[in-house]
Design an enzyme around this catalytic site. Structure first.
Site, short mmCIF file in Angstrom:
data_model
loop_
_atom_site.label_atom_id
_atom_site.label_comp_id
_atom_site.label_asym_id
_atom_site.label_seq_id
_atom_site.Cartn_x
_atom_site.Cartn_y
_atom_site.Cartn_z
N ARG A 29 -22.50 -19.66 -15.89
CA ARG A 29 -22.95 -18.74 -14.99
C ARG A 29 -23.35 -19.70 -13.61
O ARG A 29 -23.97 -20.71 -13.76
CB ARG A 29 -23.78 -17.78 -15.31
CG ARG A 29 -24.31 -16.69 -14.35
CD ARG A 29 -25.33 -16.01 -14.79
NE ARG A 29 -25.67 -14.77 -13.60
CZ ARG A 29 -27.06 -14.32 -13.62
NH1 ARG A 29 -27.71 -14.48 -14.52
NH2 ARG A 29 -27.18 -13.54 -12.82
N HIS A 30 -22.90 -19.23 -12.51
CA HIS A 30 -23.49 -19.75 -11.21
C HIS A 30 -24.94 -19.96 -11.46
O HIS A 30 -25.64 -19.17 -12.01
CB HIS A 30 -23.11 -19.13 -10.09
CG HIS A 30 -23.67 -17.83 -10.06
ND1 HIS A 30 -24.84 -17.21 -9.94
CD2 HIS A 30 -23.05 -16.47 -10.61
CE1 HIS A 30 -25.24 -16.00 -9.89
NE2 HIS A 30 -24.15 -15.55 -10.40
N ARG A 33 -29.01 -17.53 -6.78
CA ARG A 33 -28.57 -16.88 -5.59
C ARG A 33 -29.46 -15.87 -5.01
O ARG A 33 -30.48 -15.55 -5.66
CB ARG A 33 -27.27 -16.18 -6.04
CG ARG A 33 -27.19 -15.09 -7.21
CD ARG A 33 -26.38 -14.08 -6.89
NE ARG A 33 -26.29 -13.26 -8.19
CZ ARG A 33 -27.25 -12.22 -8.33
NH1 ARG A 33 -28.67 -12.19 -7.68
NH2 ARG A 33 -27.36 -11.53 -9.39
N ARG A 102 -21.13 -18.44 -4.45
CA ARG A 102 -21.92 -19.08 -5.25
C ARG A 102 -21.38 -19.87 -6.41
O ARG A 102 -22.11 -20.47 -7.17
CB ARG A 102 -22.84 -17.93 -5.77
CG ARG A 102 -22.36 -16.62 -6.42
CD ARG A 102 -23.25 -15.63 -6.85
NE ARG A 102 -22.65 -14.34 -7.40
CZ ARG A 102 -22.18 -13.32 -6.75
NH1 ARG A 102 -21.95 -13.65 -5.59
NH2 ARG A 102 -21.65 -12.46 -7.42
N ASP A 293 -22.32 -13.64 -14.67
CA ASP A 293 -22.88 -13.02 -16.09
C ASP A 293 -21.99 -12.11 -16.53
O ASP A 293 -21.49 -12.27 -17.86
CB ASP A 293 -24.11 -12.43 -15.68
CG ASP A 293 -24.06 -11.28 -14.76
OD1 ASP A 293 -23.21 -11.11 -13.87
OD2 ASP A 293 -25.03 -10.37 -14.57
#
Ligand SMILES: *[C@@H]1O[C@H](CO)[C@@H](O)[C@H](O)[C@H]1NC(C)=O
Ligand SMILES: *[C@@H]1O[C@H](CO)[C@@H](O)[C@H](O)[C@H]1NC(C)=O
Ligand SMILES: *[C@@H]1O[C@H](CO)[C@@H](O)[C@H](O)[C@H]1NC(C)=O
Ligand SMILES: *[C@@H]1O[C@H](CO)[C@@H](O)[C@H](O)[C@H]1NC(C)=O
Ligand SMILES: *[C@@H]1O[C@H](CO)[C@@H](O)[C@H](O)[C@H]1NC(C)=O
Length: 391
Positions: A29-30, A33, A102, A293
């Site tokens: 997951r990034h 943010r 992101r 996510d």
């Protein structure tokens, strides 16, 4: 004298034979943010914190923490002899990210810090990428009906009064625009409406979504190391206070992503992509997939993982967290699978703690229902293959 730090090197051992690492697929997951919601101001009379980046963009903290992950993974994979040259070929390390700012920026920070002198290419689509886009594919009205029923049923069985009460107080909800102008003043009794439409993400309108968005902002404020008096206006100082509200976001995500019907449908393109890597011997040794996510939730459900819990983390699928699929082998050509959720504790993220072999991220070993662990978190690769072919 040159004193090297002593590393306790724990080789992975099975039947008293040392295994070696052959291949790794990292589903990530990034990282941190800014909040996604553009309507937060309607849900509290109090001012929300200002962010320097646009909604949904990776923050400088996110860039920093993902860089730490990149550096750590380089050290780990290098120690496991998976890297043979200073700058890996694409057959050794391949990066594929979703098109959102992101995810691209997270992948870049990971790669640039793992291989600082190498100018690694971040592969991505040029428009909405169907592999990562968490939308419903099935076009039949029966599917839509089934999905709606499942979601509605799930919502009927929630017990969130306690969490709603806590959140109403944090937000001062009865003085919010939402209450005063829209007359939605009671989170526990206002209606949640599920929406399911082919080509879009499943959604819920109502208190669940309002609360999930607020909690998401609090979590990011915490990671971004805002002064604690500015994280949820100073009202989330203890673990107990966090726990009093987190059930709402867990429930929200469970309803839209963690039911088999929806998860299998939504994750199908990504699962196909990953299956292809697992089944084809000629694929890159290390693949980094940078998504959201939604991708992790739906893959976890569709592959039938056993429930897990991540200690020292508020989130079920933390930002920057990675599901790391590892193919291990003995010298008699027996292959095994090990899967770890690799992530940093919330507090370490807030404090910007650097990762290293001496201070690694947490490896929480995950288990698949249909790949029986024999020892040390390992299951047979052939059982995994069998599972993939029946997805
Ligand atoms: C890195 O690679 C890109 C794309 O191949 C290229 O356009 C760019 O000039 C390279 N940068 C450096 C510093 O080598
Ligand atoms: C769509 O959903 C229906 C109802 O659940 C199911 O019978 C059908 O197989 C699905 N179609 C595809 C292409 O998955
Ligand atoms: C939750 O609170 C509402 C009123 O605020 C009440 O009607 C409902 O019965 C409560 N649910 C449970 C399970 O206690
Ligand atoms: C998905 O749902 C199952 C069963 O309700 C639960 O045990 C599991 O923890 C959930 N998974 C996630 C990632 O929330
Ligand atoms: C097993 O094979 C690996 C890779 O070929 C080699 O580095 C290692 O020394 C071998 N281990 C044993 C115990 O033979």
């Amino acid at each position: 004298m040159d004193i090297k730090p002593l590393l306790i090197f724990c080789a992975l051992i099975l039947n008293s034979e040392e295994l070696y690492l052959k291949q790794v697929v990292i589903l990530s997951r990034h990282n941190v943010r800014t909040p996604l919601s553009k309507t937060l101001s309607q849900t509290s009379p109090k001012p929300w914190p200002k962010w320097n980046e646009k909604p949904g963009y990776l923050t400088p903290k996110g860039t920093l923490l993902e860089g730490y992950m990149g550096e750590y993974f380089y050290s780990w994979l290098n120690q496991e002899n998976l890297l043979t040259q200073e700058c890996p070929s694409e057959n050794e390390f391949y990066v594929y990210a979703n098109t959102a700012q992101r995810t691209l920026a997270s992948a870049k920070s990971f790669a640039d810090n793992a291989f600082p002198r190498c100018n690694i290419t971040i592969h991505h689509a040029n428009q909405v990428d169907p592999i990562f886009n968490p939308v419903i594919h099935n076009t039949s009205s029966i599917f839509v009906q089934e999905a709606l029923e499942i979601m509605e049923n799930h919502m009927k069985n929630l017990h969130l009064n306690h969490s709603y009460d806590a959140l109403e107080q944090i937000l001062d909800y009865t003085h919010s625009e939402k209450c005063i102008e829209d007359h939605c003043c009671n989170l526990a009794t206002d209606k949640n409406t599920a929406s399911v439409k082919t080509g879009t993400k499943p959604n819920i309108n109502g208190p669940l979504q309002i609360c999930k968005s607020a909690i998401d902002s609090f979590i990011m404020e915490y990671y971004e190391a805002f002064d604690m008096k500015n994280v949820a206006w100073g009202l989330l100082n203890t673990n107990k206070q966090w726990e009093s509200i987190l059930d709402i976001s867990h429930s929200y995500h469970n309803i839209i992503f963690n039911t088999t019907l929806l998860a299998k449908d939504i994750s199908e393109p990504l699962l196909k992509y990953m299956t292809d890597i697992f089944l084809d011997e000629n694929k890159p040794t290390i693949t980094l997939l940078m998504g959201h996510d939604a991708n992790l939730y739906t893959v976890l459900n569709a592959m039938d993982f056993k429930p897990y819990s991540l200690k020292e983390q508020h989130e079920i699928t933390p930002v920057g967290g990675k599901i790391v699929f590892q193919k291990w082998s003995d010298n008699n050509t027996n292959d095994y699978l090990k899967i770890d959720y690799v992530y940093q504790p919330s507090e370490q993220m807030r404090n910007g703690v650097k990762l290293s072999l001496e201070n690694p991220p947490i490896f929480e070993t995950l288990e698949l229902k249909y790949c029986k662990v024999i020892d040390n978190g390992l299951c047979l690769w052939k059982d995994f293959k069998n599972l993939l072919m029946h997805l």
